[in-house]
Scaffold this motif. Sequence first.
Motif, PDB file in Angstrom:
ATOM      1  N   PRO A  32      54.397   7.635  40.150  1.00  0.00           N
ATOM      2  CA  PRO A  32      55.229   8.811  40.436  1.00  0.00           C
ATOM      3  C   PRO A  32      55.778   9.426  39.151  1.00  0.00           C
ATOM      4  O   PRO A  32      56.142   8.715  38.210  1.00  0.00           O
ATOM      5  N   GLY A  33      55.787  10.758  39.116  1.00  0.00           N
ATOM      6  CA  GLY A  33      56.272  11.466  37.935  1.00  0.00           C
ATOM      7  C   GLY A  33      55.200  11.722  36.897  1.00  0.00           C
ATOM      8  O   GLY A  33      55.347  12.612  36.065  1.00  0.00           O
ATOM      9  N   LEU A  50      50.681  15.567  35.764  1.00  0.00           N
ATOM     10  CA  LEU A  50      51.535  16.257  36.727  1.00  0.00           C
ATOM     11  C   LEU A  50      52.124  17.461  36.004  1.00  0.00           C
ATOM     12  O   LEU A  50      52.882  17.319  35.043  1.00  0.00           O
ATOM     13  N   ASP A 103      55.927  12.218  44.936  1.00  0.00           N
ATOM     14  CA  ASP A 103      56.081  13.533  44.316  1.00  0.00           C
ATOM     15  C   ASP A 103      55.889  14.648  45.338  1.00  0.00           C
ATOM     16  O   ASP A 103      56.624  15.639  45.341  1.00  0.00           O
TER      17      ASP A 103
END
Length: 464
Positions: free
Chosen positions: A18-19, A3, A26
């Motif tokens: 997530p992240g 990411l 996200d």
Amino acid sequence: MTLIKSISGIRGTIGGAPGDNLTPLDAVKFASAYALWIKENSGKAAPKVVIGRDARLSGSMIQALVQNTLIGMGCHIVDLGLSTTPTVELAVTHEHADGGIILTASHNPKQWNALKLLNSKGEFLDGAEGQKILDSADKEDFNYSEVDDLGKVQCIDDYIDRHIQMVLDMPVTQIDAIKAAGFKVVVDGVNSTGGIAIPALCRALGVEVVELYCEPTGLFPHNPEPLKEHLGDLCEAVKEHKADFGITVDPDVDRLAFVDENGEMFGEEYTLVACADYILGHQKGNTVSNLSSSRALRDVTEKHGGMYFTAAVGEVNVVQKMKDKEAVIGGEGNGGIIYPESHYGRDALVGVAMFLSLLTEKKMKVSELKASYPSYFMSKKKVQLVKGMPVDAILAAIHATYVSEEVTSIDGIKIDFADRWVHMRKSNTEPIIRIYTEAPTQQTADDLALQFIAELEEIAQQHA
């Protein structure tokens, strides 16, 4: 490191935690942060946002998440559906919108997607604006709209056609001459929206088109970055169909590369060189490209009596330098053409029209056109980053080693030697360090790249 948050947008791989990846959470969080910024920046409770996407497999899912989040923040949506990056950029201004989002990971493989964020001018956000959105996303300080204040959606499905008409309407597009020339081309649309836009533009200009991978399925038939090693099928098809040349674009149609009549690469670096040669023949002025682009643009610009300037890598940086220097054309050596008379964004459709117009004037084969330009050879390598690798310290050590040379440090480290150069920088779009070199021969360029890869790896081991 899948990411990536930068001035190029929010980009990541689909799935995972997530992240760490571009997950639904996200997408919602960053869309919320962008909506908050749009509302504050525009001063409107219900701003208008244009949304379009390329054809990649996760596109409809990400668009649904992003679009409905913006609706939940009270934004009105102009939904272009399958589109291109430059089409969305143009639509922002033509629809008098307050911003735009393009859902595309550009040249990245199918597992990637991204939110590329635009301002009310249809241009990418600058670093300060982008940082404000990143900070807001981290704080999650959103306030969603009540039911009577939810945004509404307007669908417009013909904006690629409108974009094509805008290209045809440019005074520099020599429609009659192109139609009279009777060109035949092969188009590799990498099964994304370039397969819609580029053949349609060519046919509008009277060009015979052989379509290769032009179904917008999102099933990329090869690595979608338009580099020589990925374009074997296009090179063979040009020869097989006895075409005048081949055209290829990346999935969101802001990068453009050509193959000559012999099935040999024209060179993505020379896309901008050729288009600039054409425009400078009609409009005297300056040019801009980024630090990783060929010296050939400098040579062609000076031949036409203009001045050449460099900018840090990243479209927003090139655009700002173009505005500062009043450049008549600019872009990036990855095949990105920026023509201010159209809009301040990389646009492969604009580039195709310029290239065809240039060929009608020069009355040359594409191989002959390439041979008429200064001959430089580039090597484009990459080093995969390991999480925690001290990139800045590694590049600082390289800088210290070569401090006696001409070194530019506005974007990574670029070292200019007398007849060659090397540029090393952390990518905005992938977890890698890019190493670009240019020299009088391909062997010299390759050797220079390998030399600096070895130096980077040795320094990295010292910092491990």
